[in-house]
Design an enzyme around this catalytic site. Structure first.
Site, PDB file in Angstrom:
ATOM      1  N   LYS A  84       3.170 -10.241  10.275  1.00  0.00           N
ATOM      2  CA  LYS A  84       2.110  -9.376   9.743  1.00  0.00           C
ATOM      3  C   LYS A  84       1.279 -10.222   8.785  1.00  0.00           C
ATOM      4  O   LYS A  84       1.770 -10.664   7.745  1.00  0.00           O
ATOM      5  CB  LYS A  84       2.733  -8.188   9.011  1.00  0.00           C
ATOM      6  N   THR A  94       0.830  -1.207   0.000  1.00  0.00           N
ATOM      7  CA  THR A  94       0.000   0.000   0.000  1.00  0.00           C
ATOM      8  C   THR A  94       0.862   1.253   0.000  1.00  0.00           C
ATOM      9  O   THR A  94       0.401   2.335  -0.324  1.00  0.00           O
ATOM     10  CB  THR A  94      -0.932  -0.025   1.235  1.00  0.00           C
ATOM     11  N   TYR A 120       6.253 -11.210   6.759  1.00  0.00           N
ATOM     12  CA  TYR A 120       5.129 -10.497   6.155  1.00  0.00           C
ATOM     13  C   TYR A 120       4.404 -11.454   5.214  1.00  0.00           C
ATOM     14  O   TYR A 120       4.973 -11.949   4.247  1.00  0.00           O
ATOM     15  CB  TYR A 120       5.680  -9.278   5.416  1.00  0.00           C
TER      16      TYR A 120
END
Lengths: 304, 304, 304, 304
Positions: D166, D48, D139
């Protein structure tokens, strides 16, 4: 039905000839109503109830027997999902005669490739709605049923007769949005799964549907939520972290049957060809259940 | 059945009361056998035949009527797939009595989350195999049925009673391998879809299964292949590039019904709630069919 | 480039310090051009070339070296795919300076959830098209790149600069339609994979892209096709039934590297962390390759 | 970092030449730290943040500038994910020099078909762990990165250097289990997404990672949770029901940029080719944001 609501789908016990074992069904339904305080009981409505393996006559007998055994103690929702439209309608008529509180209907898989359109789905639910005065539960279970988009789910929820939705996904982005756009918007009551129960309630959803003995843990989650004891609700919710996830490669029905057998309310093995948990898997499951509120019941039962 | 084989699954025509229209069924079966020279006919075996919408009695009647209308001109394979094991067995018994050449059985979807294991699948097919002396077609159609891995497909193909496989995917990496490891290895005959027909034959597979009127084009592919006129076979195969792909958002049954209506062998509309093609879609389909070998038939019929 | 065309993407040999091993690269490129008669060579364009593991400088050096080693014998297509738009443009500029015949550009994955829209995709390819005078190959490889729908693929193929398409799927329903609507419609040349080569040619597509030593088998398929010896083409195509499918759990680059090592044109191991085939897997692969046209080469090489 | 933790990934503002706009970045970082009280800031770590569009030099400059602008007020986690292993290592070295508190590393997509094996993944993380003394955040973001199974995620979490995870999925069955088997088991701290924040905390997870301005709502959820005001936490959590879900067809970065522009902390448009929200979409988003705690800020800003 009061909300938040705990809707329970009893497992189907089979005997050695693969007929429904009514003695075990009775014992289980008493457990579900008396001990777990189900707000509603589902008769032959979700796949975990293994109703799809039954012939139509067997399925109708299971529905009737379930209604009798519940005996008016709580409302009963009758599953009428069937690939044949006329059969689904016949089941809905029977549900009405039996005094059911609602019918549950799977959003149907389009059998010849590709998803049904919104028009297909709306037309299907409207056809059933014309045939029964009962409230309809839109049952969403991609796999046996169709994958229904968020927009199409909302369109179906706006049909007047669709008053409940049973969602099977564990996609919280989807469910958060649908609770807001359907349940809090007043279109229908939104019910999810055991894993989603607490967050469903916190977000304004109406409850969850599940088989025993998960419903015994769920009862405590709902009670703690109603009592605003959210920390306690979260502690109970954590008991769904490993159970049933660690054994789901066997499927939900085999895991739940094994757990029922463990807590002393035997319901036998899954319908063939699906295998029961192995001895080793049962031992691991037992160890896991000991860390849950089911442990007490188990010890009590073991002492009998 | 001779191989390469063209197996045809007639569409199911419904009248306004949603009963099977036997006049139209008869006309269609004659077309399939006389004009398309089907090597085998399927009775209520694939989802495109919309048999899942029928009650069990209606389905049995459709099977009997199909066998009668075929009248021994070619062998008939009877679909016995049913979620209820006992019902599948009953259908297999009936198939035997009717003189069927084989039964077709869908690799079953495990209804309660997750795929069936290899043991589940083998056990299921062995159970049916114990109940019938007929050869079994393993029917692979993920969605209504299970997604079956390459390794599990091979394991099932090695069961002695499994003599045919009907594959629905268009994954040529998968199919190339399965033709080699199953059909060329002698375990079972491998049949695919209209889009895969020519390459299936070139790789040593046994043919394809499909509804009319696709089977009229397929007949020419098979004939050209047998005559070793591969260029001509490829020209016919190209006629499946747009038909039915461009209209598949409607589903295979609605597209094939629309095409049959176009070529003058009417079979009516799809079973509700599935919608027939719109007028505009029918016109586009007609324009496409004009570029295929179906064009001649259509013009002839239109002149009647 | 003549069509049908065989486009070859040499594997990238690494030495013990994980630098490109130019000696082995040279040997391999000679094999690809002289023995396999590649119609075009790809420089750092497909993931099997392991170019994504290289730093940008290393990648540029690999491109330059590939162009030099090809030495004008056949046209070179330079891969310019890069998540960073400016870097992709810089690579396209470099390709032009190096005298490349085309650039290859992956339909980009939208990095923040959800697929790119058609406008996103068209805008992206138009941006690159404004920066280079070279023809562009639209590279479709869902996973590293976006899943592009049939309609969006056609829209991209209509861009004047998009003159080639490299499709990675083995979905023959999709590919049949796209060959008709793109290649036979004159918008762009359609190239597929080794598994799809023969049917691609039969349907009017333009060829396939692949690494060595698959391209040696593919050469024979193309030659037999051009000679209209379709049976022979099919026999060669069958050699792609098990190779590489049976070892694809290791990934395409490790399998192809193992096969090259087997046929005596060593290219070393895959880039870490990806593991080479185990000794047992290599033995199985060797046994499989003995059943293909690569067997002769292998024996010759082994005798050296 | 204190837990529960709110990890914030600032959006990357671009100017008209597509360079990073440092003035807007500074303003945003102050907002994130001072107003939203981020517990940690991510530099160029999640998609993002649109860092994948940057050249390597631009990305390094963004990392350095982010560290400077944070100015030691909170710890910084540096994203080192890169397809090229050597580049990821170089970024990790740079992170160490800059005084980062941790590095974030995407579980890498295997670029040549099929998922990485557990050995591939463990080897990859161990390689990076040997090169840096910093804690590593695993991640998980299937799409740009690999789909990692529950069992493989647990195996990676047990690596000593992997101290944070995450998770990007919204699958609560998966996340419930992983919080229990990873975070509550003491292997690593588990962070999820805005939609999952409250239930993550209730189940014993450590927090969530997200961009602004979602983090302003998330701050209130965390504060209410810490204050044991769970009803209030749930009210704030409901503000993530429609925002950002209703606009996610545009992608997360475009929606969050539009929301920042709305609340008076402009960050411009998404990097091309991705389109900003249309005027109509912005209006709908504004109407939605008015129902959230961001409304007050917006009015204040609009009055400035």
């Amino acid at each position: 039905m009061e909300c938040p609501g705990l809707i329970v789908a009893p497992l189907t016990p089979f005997d050695h000839e693969l007929n429904v074992d009514e003695t075990r069904l009775r014992r289980q339904i008493d457990y579900v109503i008396e001990d777990c305080r189900a707000d509603m009981v589902v008769a032959a409505g979700v796949e975990t109830q293994e109703y799809t393996y039954l012939s139509l006559d067997e399925r109708k007998a299971l529905i009737r027997r379930t209604v009798e055994l519940v005996g008016g103690r709580v409302p009963v929702m009758v599953g009428v999902s069937h690939p044949a439209l006329k059969t689904a309608i016949a089941l809905a008529h029977e549900a009405e005669i039996l005094g059911a509180a609602a019918v549950q209907l799977l959003a149907p898989l389009r059998p010849f490739a590709g998803p049904p359109t919104r028009d297909d789905l709306v037309s299907y639910f409207e056809t059933i709605a014309r045939e029964t005065g009962l409230p309809i539960t839109l049952y969403l279970n991609p796999g046996p049923g169709a994958e229904v988009s968020i927009a199409d789910t909302i369109a179906l929820a706006k049909l007047p007769r669709v008053q409940f939705i049973k969602e099977s996904s564990r996609d919280l982005a989807r469910v958060s949005r649908l609770i807001a756009e359907i349940d809090r918007a007043g279109h229908a009551r939104y019910f999810t799964t055991m894993q989603m129960l607490l967050i469903t309630l916190l977000l304004g959803g109406s409850g969850a549907t599940m088989p025993p003995p998960a419903c015994e843990i769920a009862r405590l989650i709902v009670d703690a939520f109603v009592a605003k004891d959210y920390q306690r609700a979260a502690e109970f919710q954590q008991q769904f972290a490993l159970f049933p996830a660690k054994w789901m490669h066997r499927g939900l029905a085999p895991v739940m049957k094994a757990a029922m057998n463990q807590i002393g309310i035997p319901v036998g093995d899954p319908y063939p060809p699906y295998a029961p948990l192995t001895r080793e898997e049962v031992n691991e499951l037992a160890a896991c259940l000991k860390t849950t509120v089911l442990a007490r019941r188990k010890l009590v039962e073991a002492a009998e």
